[in-house]
Scaffold this active site. Structure first.
Site, PDB file in Angstrom:
ATOM      1  N   HIS A 118      62.654  59.515  79.416  1.00  0.00           N
ATOM      2  CA  HIS A 118      61.313  59.232  79.957  1.00  0.00           C
ATOM      3  C   HIS A 118      61.346  59.044  81.462  1.00  0.00           C
ATOM      4  CE1 HIS A 118      63.099  55.242  79.603  1.00  0.00           C
ATOM      5  NE2 HIS A 118      62.183  54.801  80.460  1.00  0.00           N
ATOM      6  N   ASP A 120      59.495  56.298  84.125  1.00  0.00           N
ATOM      7  CA  ASP A 120      58.826  55.000  83.975  1.00  0.00           C
ATOM      8  C   ASP A 120      57.339  55.082  84.312  1.00  0.00           C
ATOM      9  OD1 ASP A 120      61.069  53.642  83.104  1.00  0.00           O
ATOM     10  OD2 ASP A 120      61.724  53.154  85.140  1.00  0.00           O
ATOM     11  N   HIS A 262      65.069  59.523  82.703  1.00  0.00           N
ATOM     12  CA  HIS A 262      66.320  58.817  82.410  1.00  0.00           C
ATOM     13  C   HIS A 262      66.373  58.427  80.934  1.00  0.00           C
ATOM     14  CE1 HIS A 262      63.391  55.794  83.747  1.00  0.00           C
ATOM     15  NE2 HIS A 262      63.976  54.961  82.901  1.00  0.00           N
ATOM     16  N   ARG A 277      64.831  44.758  86.094  1.00  0.00           N
ATOM     17  CA  ARG A 277      64.204  45.946  86.702  1.00  0.00           C
ATOM     18  C   ARG A 277      62.938  45.589  87.463  1.00  0.00           C
ATOM     19  NH1 ARG A 277      61.726  50.519  82.951  1.00  0.00           N
ATOM     20  NH2 ARG A 277      59.742  49.651  83.619  1.00  0.00           N
TER      21      ARG A 277
HETATM   22  C1  SIN Z   1      64.769  51.954  81.713  1.00  0.00           C
HETATM   23  O1  SIN Z   1      64.412  52.761  80.874  1.00  0.00           O
HETATM   24  O2  SIN Z   1      64.126  51.754  82.733  1.00  0.00           O
HETATM   25  C2  SIN Z   1      66.059  51.205  81.498  1.00  0.00           C
HETATM   26  C3  SIN Z   1      67.239  52.071  81.514  1.00  0.00           C
HETATM   27  C4  SIN Z   1      68.472  51.313  81.099  1.00  0.00           C
HETATM   28  O3  SIN Z   1      68.382  50.191  80.588  1.00  0.00           O
HETATM   29  O4  SIN Z   1      69.566  51.851  81.297  1.00  0.00           O
END
Ligand code: SIN
Length: 286
Positions: A118, A120, A262, A277
């Site tokens: 996806h 974000d 990602h 995050r």
């Molecule tokens: C995310 O999807 O923003 C997190 C990615 C992760 O935890 O590696």
């Protein structure tokens, strides 16, 4: 264009732009990603440094800083160097810092965070510009994150398919795959974005559909959209377009959501992983 020729072109273009004065930069591979050495985020960061990091992000899409020491409030401050921060309406903040979310998998969790490709906040009317993810606690091994270059995904499509997709828009919805739809008090409103978007800073075109949040093409049913979307989801994450980041505690990664996707790997059953995050606000795709 075959992916190998394309990655050669990307590499030589980015080599030309590698005159960074404030840090050393090492590209990870021919697709995307670069490690930056010589930045300490526990110290104040000046405008010159911010603009070089921004330039590195535009050139490499994903930049990695190792051995940082960053509290939630410091992470929010670092994120604000690059823009306003997005506040996630569905996930509460961390340690009283409302802009910082915890991405947490406990030893006894069966389901891990994501496990689907996806970008974000693609479910928002103004999806995120970028995200900064900081590793706090990690499993003994596993829990890597993969990134894919959506400029390459676009550039390697045939002229006919590019033209077809250029006329299409797609629906993105936060509840498409969500593990617990129960967390949404009301059904969140789906949004419509172009399937091909133009990066507002580099002006490059990229593929902007993802497996996690894109449900169908505009004016088509989910069933009708499925075959083409499935093709695009698979094409977008061909190994040639990706890099893989192995975390250590204190690693901070900053990525551009406008031209990447990602995927958090789900390979550390029975172990804890905690990440913090912040998400930098973006603009409406065009
Ligand atoms: C995310 O999807 O923003 C997190 C990615 C992760 O935890 O590696």
């Amino acid at each position: 264009m075959p992916a190998s020729d394309f990655s050669q072109a990307v590499r030589s273009e980015s080599q030309r732009q590698h005159n960074y004065h404030r840090f050393t930069l090492r590209p990870l591979n021919g697709a995307l990603g670069a490690e930056i050495l010589g930045v300490d985020f526990s110290q104040p960061i000046d405008d010159g440094m911010i603009s070089e990091i921004r330039r590195a992000l535009l050139n490499h899409m994903v930049v990695i800083f190792r051995t940082q020491n960053v509290s939630p409030s410091r992470l929010a401050k670092i994120g604000r160097y690059f823009g306003d921060l997005h506040i996630n309406p569905f996930v509460s903040g961390t340690d009283d810092v409302k802009e910082v979310i915890s991405i947490r998998s406990e030893e006894n969790h069966e389901k891990r965070f994501t496990g689907l490709w996806h970008s974000d906040i693609s479910w928002g009317a103004e999806p995120s510009m970028g995200s900064l993810l900081y590793a706090v606690t990690l499993p003994d091994c596993g829990g890597d994150t993969l990134f894919a270059n959506m400029n390459m995904a676009y550039d390697t499509l045939s002229p006919g398919y590019k033209a077809l997709l250029g006329g299409l828009k797609a629906e993105h919805r936060v509840d498409r795959f969500h593990h617990s739809k129960a967390q949404f008090a009301d059904t969140p409103t789906p949004v419509i974005h172009p399937v091909i978007r133009t990066h507002p800073e580099t002006h490059k075109k990229s593929l902007f559909v993802n497996e996690y949040f894109t449900s169908r093409f505009e004016n088509m049913s989910e069933e009708e959209s499925r075959p083409m979307l499935d093709y695009l989801f698979e094409h977008a994450v061909r190994p040639d377009f990706t890099c893989r980041i192995q975390w250590s505690p204190g690693t901070l990664v900053f990525w551009d959501n406008r031209c990447t996707q990602h995927y958090a790997t789900n390979d550390y059953s029975g172990q804890r992983r905690l990440m913090h995050r912040v998400t930098v606000a973006g603009d409406r795709p065009y």
